[in-house]
Design a protein around this motif. Structure first.
Motif, PDB file in Angstrom:
ATOM      1  N   LEU A 181      -2.259 -17.828 -38.497  1.00 18.64           N
ATOM      2  CA  LEU A 181      -3.701 -18.016 -38.289  1.00 18.64           C
ATOM      3  C   LEU A 181      -4.403 -16.657 -38.344  1.00 18.64           C
ATOM      4  N   PRO A 182      -5.682 -16.667 -38.729  1.00 15.44           N
ATOM      5  CA  PRO A 182      -6.388 -15.383 -38.861  1.00 15.44           C
ATOM      6  C   PRO A 182      -6.561 -14.616 -37.545  1.00 15.44           C
ATOM      7  N   ALA A 183      -6.749 -15.307 -36.426  1.00 11.44           N
ATOM      8  CA  ALA A 183      -6.973 -14.589 -35.170  1.00 11.44           C
ATOM      9  C   ALA A 183      -5.653 -14.024 -34.651  1.00 11.44           C
ATOM     10  N   PRO A 184      -5.596 -12.733 -34.366  1.00 14.42           N
ATOM     11  CA  PRO A 184      -4.327 -12.142 -33.916  1.00 14.42           C
ATOM     12  C   PRO A 184      -3.997 -12.421 -32.454  1.00 14.42           C
ATOM     13  N   ARG A 185      -5.022 -12.701 -31.650  1.00 12.03           N
ATOM     14  CA  ARG A 185      -4.751 -12.901 -30.214  1.00 12.03           C
ATOM     15  C   ARG A 185      -5.537 -14.096 -29.673  1.00 12.03           C
ATOM     16  N   PHE A 186      -4.835 -15.067 -29.120  1.00 19.43           N
ATOM     17  CA  PHE A 186      -5.513 -16.244 -28.556  1.00 19.43           C
ATOM     18  C   PHE A 186      -4.541 -17.040 -27.698  1.00 19.43           C
ATOM     19  N   SER A 187      -5.089 -17.932 -26.837  1.00 20.08           N
ATOM     20  CA  SER A 187      -4.290 -18.947 -26.159  1.00 20.08           C
ATOM     21  C   SER A 187      -5.043 -20.248 -26.268  1.00 20.08           C
ATOM     22  N   LEU A 188      -4.391 -21.279 -26.755  1.00 22.02           N
ATOM     23  CA  LEU A 188      -5.080 -22.560 -26.774  1.00 22.02           C
ATOM     24  C   LEU A 188      -4.239 -23.653 -26.146  1.00 22.02           C
TER      25      LEU A 188
ATOM     26  N   ARG B  71      -0.687 -16.348 -28.492  1.00 22.91           N
ATOM     27  CA  ARG B  71      -0.286 -15.351 -29.487  1.00 22.91           C
ATOM     28  C   ARG B  71      -0.912 -14.013 -29.136  1.00 22.91           C
ATOM     29  N   GLY B  72      -0.193 -12.928 -29.369  1.00 23.17           N
ATOM     30  CA  GLY B  72      -0.720 -11.601 -29.074  1.00 23.17           C
ATOM     31  C   GLY B  72       0.067 -10.530 -29.807  1.00 23.17           C
TER      32      GLY B  72
ATOM     33  N   GLY C  13       0.801  -1.230   0.000  1.00 20.39           N
ATOM     34  CA  GLY C  13       0.000   0.000   0.000  1.00 20.39           C
ATOM     35  C   GLY C  13       0.828   1.272   0.000  1.00 20.39           C
ATOM     36  N   ARG C  14       2.066   1.192  -0.465  1.00 21.03           N
ATOM     37  CA  ARG C  14       2.912   2.383  -0.494  1.00 21.03           C
ATOM     38  C   ARG C  14       3.129   2.887  -1.906  1.00 21.03           C
ATOM     39  N   GLY C  15       2.564   2.190  -2.905  1.00 20.21           N
ATOM     40  CA  GLY C  15       2.831   2.615  -4.278  1.00 20.21           C
ATOM     41  C   GLY C  15       1.722   2.212  -5.234  1.00 20.21           C
ATOM     42  N   GLU C  16       1.840   2.694  -6.464  1.00 18.67           N
ATOM     43  CA  GLU C  16       0.870   2.398  -7.515  1.00 18.67           C
ATOM     44  C   GLU C  16       0.972   0.940  -7.955  1.00 18.67           C
ATOM     45  N   ARG C  17      -0.107   0.450  -8.554  1.00 18.18           N
ATOM     46  CA  ARG C  17      -0.066  -0.883  -9.149  1.00 18.18           C
ATOM     47  C   ARG C  17       0.832  -0.830 -10.374  1.00 18.18           C
ATOM     48  N   PRO C  18       1.863  -1.655 -10.400  1.00 15.65           N
ATOM     49  CA  PRO C  18       2.718  -1.661 -11.597  1.00 15.65           C
ATOM     50  C   PRO C  18       1.912  -2.213 -12.764  1.00 15.65           C
ATOM     51  N   ASP C  19       1.936  -1.554 -13.927  1.00 15.28           N
ATOM     52  CA  ASP C  19       1.143  -2.136 -15.001  1.00 15.28           C
ATOM     53  C   ASP C  19       2.031  -2.709 -16.081  1.00 15.28           C
ATOM     54  N   ALA C  20       1.691  -3.896 -16.425  1.00 13.96           N
ATOM     55  CA  ALA C  20       2.448  -4.620 -17.440  1.00 13.96           C
ATOM     56  C   ALA C  20       1.547  -5.729 -17.929  1.00 13.96           C
ATOM     57  N   VAL C  21       1.310  -5.780 -19.193  1.00 13.53           N
ATOM     58  CA  VAL C  21       0.456  -6.829 -19.728  1.00 13.53           C
ATOM     59  C   VAL C  21       1.286  -7.673 -20.682  1.00 13.53           C
ATOM     60  N   ASP C  22       1.318  -8.947 -20.423  1.00 17.35           N
ATOM     61  CA  ASP C  22       2.053  -9.857 -21.296  1.00 17.35           C
ATOM     62  C   ASP C  22       1.200 -10.106 -22.540  1.00 17.35           C
ATOM     63  N   PRO C  23       1.693  -9.795 -23.732  1.00 22.73           N
ATOM     64  CA  PRO C  23       0.871  -9.997 -24.927  1.00 22.73           C
ATOM     65  C   PRO C  23       0.600 -11.477 -25.228  1.00 22.73           C
ATOM     66  N   ALA C  24       1.506 -12.340 -24.832  1.00 20.46           N
ATOM     67  CA  ALA C  24       1.291 -13.780 -25.087  1.00 20.46           C
ATOM     68  C   ALA C  24       1.555 -14.545 -23.809  1.00 20.46           C
ATOM     69  N   PRO C  25       0.607 -14.476 -22.877  1.00 20.46           N
ATOM     70  CA  PRO C  25       0.872 -15.007 -21.544  1.00 20.46           C
ATOM     71  C   PRO C  25       0.734 -16.524 -21.478  1.00 20.46           C
ATOM     72  N   PHE C  26       1.294 -17.063 -20.422  1.00 18.31           N
ATOM     73  CA  PHE C  26       1.091 -18.476 -20.104  1.00 18.31           C
ATOM     74  C   PHE C  26       0.076 -18.543 -18.978  1.00 18.31           C
ATOM     75  N   SER C  27      -0.946 -19.373 -19.147  1.00 16.51           N
ATOM     76  CA  SER C  27      -1.894 -19.570 -18.057  1.00 16.51           C
ATOM     77  C   SER C  27      -1.679 -20.972 -17.519  1.00 16.51           C
ATOM     78  N   PRO C  28      -1.581 -21.109 -16.205  1.00 13.80           N
ATOM     79  CA  PRO C  28      -1.369 -22.453 -15.663  1.00 13.80           C
ATOM     80  C   PRO C  28      -2.432 -23.408 -16.199  1.00 13.80           C
ATOM     81  N   PRO C  29      -2.040 -24.558 -16.726  1.00 10.37           N
ATOM     82  CA  PRO C  29      -3.020 -25.444 -17.353  1.00 10.37           C
ATOM     83  C   PRO C  29      -3.880 -26.170 -16.337  1.00 10.37           C
ATOM     84  N   MET C  30      -5.008 -26.665 -16.835  1.00 12.61           N
ATOM     85  CA  MET C  30      -5.899 -27.459 -15.998  1.00 12.61           C
ATOM     86  C   MET C  30      -5.504 -28.919 -16.169  1.00 12.61           C
TER      87      MET C  30
END
Ligand SMILES: [Zn+2]
Ligand SMILES: [Zn+2]
Lengths: 554, 345
Positions: free
Chosen positions: A276-283, A242-243, A192-209
């Motif tokens: 592939l036609p879609a520019p952003r996805f994770s599969l 991809r992103g 609570g002493r600073g701003e939320r650092p912002d950073a968005v990973d364009p092609a992130p890894f999501s922990p798999p199920m």
């Protein structure tokens, strides 16, 4: 360094996740920046420096310890860092020397290593080892050789950081990409002493199920109508992401199940995904080798994985393919909260639109009751698997309404592997394990009987290092030590013959022909199903039993 | 002078065995641990304390005829002069010294010392080790590798007490071999000023009572009443190592699993046993103590009975001492329990 070493030491002995978390939170709360941030980096594998090679550490030990005594000790302890930490002689305590030196910090170690040249390493390490006690030496060596495995996942470390200010691990993950050690702005935000650092990973890894193995008794409580079934393909589970970067350029990444970036090994898939036609996805899907529309058994994929350099010829001979299971993200939308059936509809449309021969949809297996499914499991070829049946290692059961949850939640997804094959083999060699088993002989090479020009003998057919309990391991270890007939470096030859030797019942998933093994076969996932203390070695199985298996689709 | 028979170390001219692993007619016993002191011998010669321990463990009718030999006292067996000397391992433990007639008139007798198990560290529950000069030294080497450097026992006890302060709601179980280690830990706790009752597993009671009767004060020691286990949060409970993994141990409030053994020096050994609080407290000599002792006996020949013999033999040879490993099977199998930790009781 001392606080960090004590933390690692305690974590290593603490079995409960909750208590580990308490130790971590306490550490992050009481240790200042940048020390704690570097510790966080160490635990999340985010420190970048040239690791000291094990042979540097070994050579260093040789300057203080008799080499033969070192070898004997290393053979006993099994872990290089710990062995050197224990052996390192206490430094001569000359009065006046060392008194004015501030205690060694993690920051000092990390900063020094970041700029140190290779040639300076031995001198630096020796100096540090002289400053530390046994626990400190152990932690230091673990750190600088890059072998810090302490039973704390990156996720747990992030959870602990979050707890400093009531944030969840997912919130930390969201800003993680783009942050660098020592994470001063992260701690500032959480506290609570600073701003939320912002950073968005364009092609992130999501922990798999992941799925739990299903047991016979589980079926009674499950309603077949609530589930869908898919084949469990025998390849490598991957996530393709991809992103777009801020400048509009395309980023494609291929991750292994554990989040390791494996893009470099599969440029063919990278290229495919980029077009592939879609520019952003994770599969989520399975990486397979498909030749002329036919899925190849795992052994073929293994051959590609064994090659170090990716050549055009390799790409042509081993065409990689993704068989898609799930769609996690499309455009701006995170689809993971949607039910499985809905995600699957979108996945089907996505693949349709893609129209790429190297990407297809993992088909559903039709069934109305569990008996249907049991039949499909017994004979995948007749249940829709067709000629690809050899690459099927079982079934996946997924609740139609299941959201995509990270980790291995119990209930929504189940895996139902094919029955393993069983063979009785004789233990021939034993080697020490790794990690917490490194002081035990826990890796066993086993063989079956074969007659050749030299007569009747045992030929090694595989190696198993799991399947037994800790109590059994203690007995096996003792057996190995008491029945050693020969030593070859770290390997012990264990007594084996017609009249003596230990029979291990080995379970395995399949068999591939192999030119690299003397026996001509290579087992998949062999493990010890039972220890047959009672069975005479001469009654173990023969190679012919295995050769017969080769001819049926494994 | 001494040979290795299937039963163990044998002295033909005195017709006796030392710590035989199978029943024999006449056995000299160094100490009461089950792998050294077995039942079923015809006659047993040992220190009075060791004979007392054997009676407690096996019953007077299962250990044959006994002859108590006080440390320092010499007796003749055949042409061999035999005496016992403190080994510092556990209560009553002794080394066996054998003096053989000189090879030629006017020369000194040839002496052989069998150490049994021993340690050089101070121990409030037994007499300290005495160096006995000899020509042939027959030593153990349970911790015969340079990685074994035992901690100061005070520090280890402090670690236990610190953990107890840190987790005042959790029971602290300490696995300790029932003969020697358990009582030593109690005595060390008392010396550190710990005056609360010490709770013990039933298997520890008999020998602890024996120690008390022998005049070794261990303070308020109470047998754990199984029904009371849930109420023993914050207490120190001493039990045999094998009980740590039992259902028995799980009935305590969120137990901290401790283990007092020299093996605890090696992380993987500790972790493999599910230990959370490793206490490096050993009743055996560590590497430095082994080397020091070999040097101090002034022996010209070293025989290593059991343990990590290779390194010690190598070291001794590098010092110009003739050395051989004996690889005696059967030692380190305390009560034949398949537990690594019991080896080093
Ligand atoms: Zn003993
Ligand atoms: Zn012993």
């Amino acid at each position: 360094m001392n606080r960090f070493a004590l933390l690692l030491d305690r974590l290593g002995y603490e079995p409960s996740r909750l208590n580990k978390l308490r130790l971590l939170v306490d550490y992050f709360r009481t240790v200042p920046d940048p020390e704690r941030g570097l510790a966080l980096a160490a635990m999340t594998d985010a420190l970048v420096f040239t690791h000291a090679k094990p042979n540097v550490v070994r050579a260093l030990a040789a300057t203080r310890v008799d080499p033969h005594l070192f070898d004997l000790s290393y053979d006993y302890v099994g872990d290089l860092s710990e062995c050197v930490a224990l052996l390192w002689p206490a430094p001569p305590r000359e009065p006046g020397i060392g008194h004015n030196r501030p205690p060694l910090t993690l920051s000092e170690v990390v900063m020094t290593l970041a700029t140190a040249g290779k040639l300076e390493l031995p001198r630096l390490i020796a100096e540090w080892l002289d400053l530390l006690d046994e626990t400190g030496r152990w932690a230091l060596l673990k750190l600088i050789t890059g072998s810090l495995r302490i039973g704390v996942s990156a996720r747990l470390a992030k959870t602990a950081v979050g707890e400093l200010g009531g944030r969840t691990a997912n919130e930390i993950e969201e800003v993680w990409h783009g942050l660098r050690p020592p994470y001063v702005e992260l701690f500032a935000w959480v506290e609570g002493r600073g701003e939320r650092p912002d950073a968005v990973d364009p092609a992130p890894f999501s922990p798999p199920m992941l799925a739990h193995p299903i047991e016979e008794r589980d079926f009674a409580a499950l309603d077949p109508a609530a589930f869908r079934a898919e084949w469990k393909w025998d390849g490598i589970r991957v996530q393709a992401s991809r992103g777009l970067e801020a400048d509009g350029s395309t980023v494609v990444r291929l991750f292994s199940r554990t989040g390791e970036d494996v893009s470099d090994s599969f440029p063919d898939l990278g290229e495919m995904l980029a077009t592939l036609p879609a520019p952003r996805f994770s599969l989520d899907g399975e990486l397979l080798i498909v030749r002329e529309g036919l899925v190849q058994p795992f052994g073929v994929l293994q051959q590609r994985l064994n090659r170090r350099t990716v050549t055009l010829k390799l790409l042509a001979d081993f065409p990689a393919h993704i068989r898609a299971y799930d769609l996690l993200r499309l455009g701006d939308k995170d689809l993971r909260a949607l039910p499985y059936t809905e995600r699957r509809e979108r996945l089907a449309a996505f693949i349709d639109e893609a129209g790429n021969p190297a990407l297809d949809l993992s088909p559903l297996v039709a069934f109305t009751n569990w008996d249907d499914l049991a039949a499909a499991r017994r004979d995948p070829a007749s249940a829709g698997g067709g000629p690809d049946a050899e690459a099927i290692e079982g079934l996946m059961l997924k609740r139609a309404d299941s959201p995509y949850l990270p980790g291995r939640p119990k209930g929504p997804w189940w895996k139902w592997k094919r029955e393993p094959f069983i063979v009785d083999a004789v233990m021939m060699y034993a080697q020490r394990g790794s990690g917490k088993r490194s002081s035990f002989y826990s890796d066993y090479t086993f063989g079956v009987w074969r007659s050749d020009a030299e007569g009747e003998g045992l030929v090694p057919v595989g190696k198993a290092y799991s399947g037994f309990t800790d109590a059994e391991l203690v007995k096996l270890d003792r057996y190995v030590r008491n029945n050693t007939v020969n030593r070859f470096g770290p390997v012990r030859e264990v007594v084996h013959g017609q009249d003596e030797g230990l029979v291990l019942e080995i379970a395995f998933e399949g068999l591939n022909p192999s030119t690299r093994h003397k026996s001509g076969v290579a087992m998949r996932f062999p493990r010890v199903a039972r220890i047959r203390w009672d069975k005479p070695a001469r009654e173990a199985d023969r190679i012919e039993t295995l050769e017969a298996l080769l001819r049926v689709p494994a | 002078m001494i040979v290795l028979a299937p039963e163990g170390l044998y002295c033909p001219s005195g017709d006796f065995f030392v710590d035989p692993v199978r029943p024999v007619a006449r056995a000299l016993i160094t100490h009461g641990h089950g792998d050294h002191a077995r039942s079923g011998h015809g006659a047993v010669l040992a220190t009075p304390e060791t004979i007392g321990i054997m009676k407690v463990r096996y019953g007077a009718d299962r250990i044959g005829t006994t002859q108590a030999v006080k440390p320092g006292e010499t007796l003749r067996l055949g042409d061999v002069a035999v005496s016992f000397h403190p080994a510092g391992h556990v209560y009553g433990s002794a080394q066996v010294r054998m003096a053989f007639p000189p090879r030629a008139p006017g020369r000194a007798p040839v002496t052989v010392v069998v150490s049994g198990d021993y340690k050089r560290e101070e121990d409030p529950t037994c007499r300290p080790f005495e160096v006995v000069p000899c020509d042939v030294f027959v030593t153990e080497a349970t911790f015969g590798l340079p990685v074994f450097r035992h901690s100061r026992t005070e520090d280890e006890i402090a670690k236990l007490l610190a953990s107890q302060r840190l987790f005042p709601e959790r029971a602290h179980l300490v696995g300790a071999y029932v003969l020697g280690k358990a009582q030593r830990v109690m005595a060390l706790l008392r010396r550190a000023g710990y005056d609360r009752p010490i709770y013990v597993h039933g298997a520890v009671v008999k020998l602890t009572n024996f120690y008390e009767n022998e005049g070794i004060r261990l303070g308020d020691v109470r047998r754990v009443d199984p029904k009371e286990r849930p109420k023993l949060g914050g207490e120190i409970v001493i039990c045999p190592p094998s009980a740590l993994q039992d259902l028995w141990a799980r009935k305590f409030p969120d137990p901290v699993v401790g283990f007092a053994s020299g093996w605890m020096r090696v992380r993987n050994r500790a972790r493999q046993k599910g230990v959370e609080l490793p206490l490096v407290i050993s009743d055996h000599a560590d590497w430095e103590a082994l080397c020091t002792t070999v040097a101090e006996t002034g022996c010209s020949k070293l025989l290593v009975t059991h343990g990590e013999a290779d390194a010690l033999v190598y070291w001794a040879r590098s010092q110009g001492i003739e050395a051989e490993p004996l690889h005696i099977l059967g030692y380190g199998d305390e009560d034949a329990e398949p537990e690594i930790a019991e080896d080093a009781a």
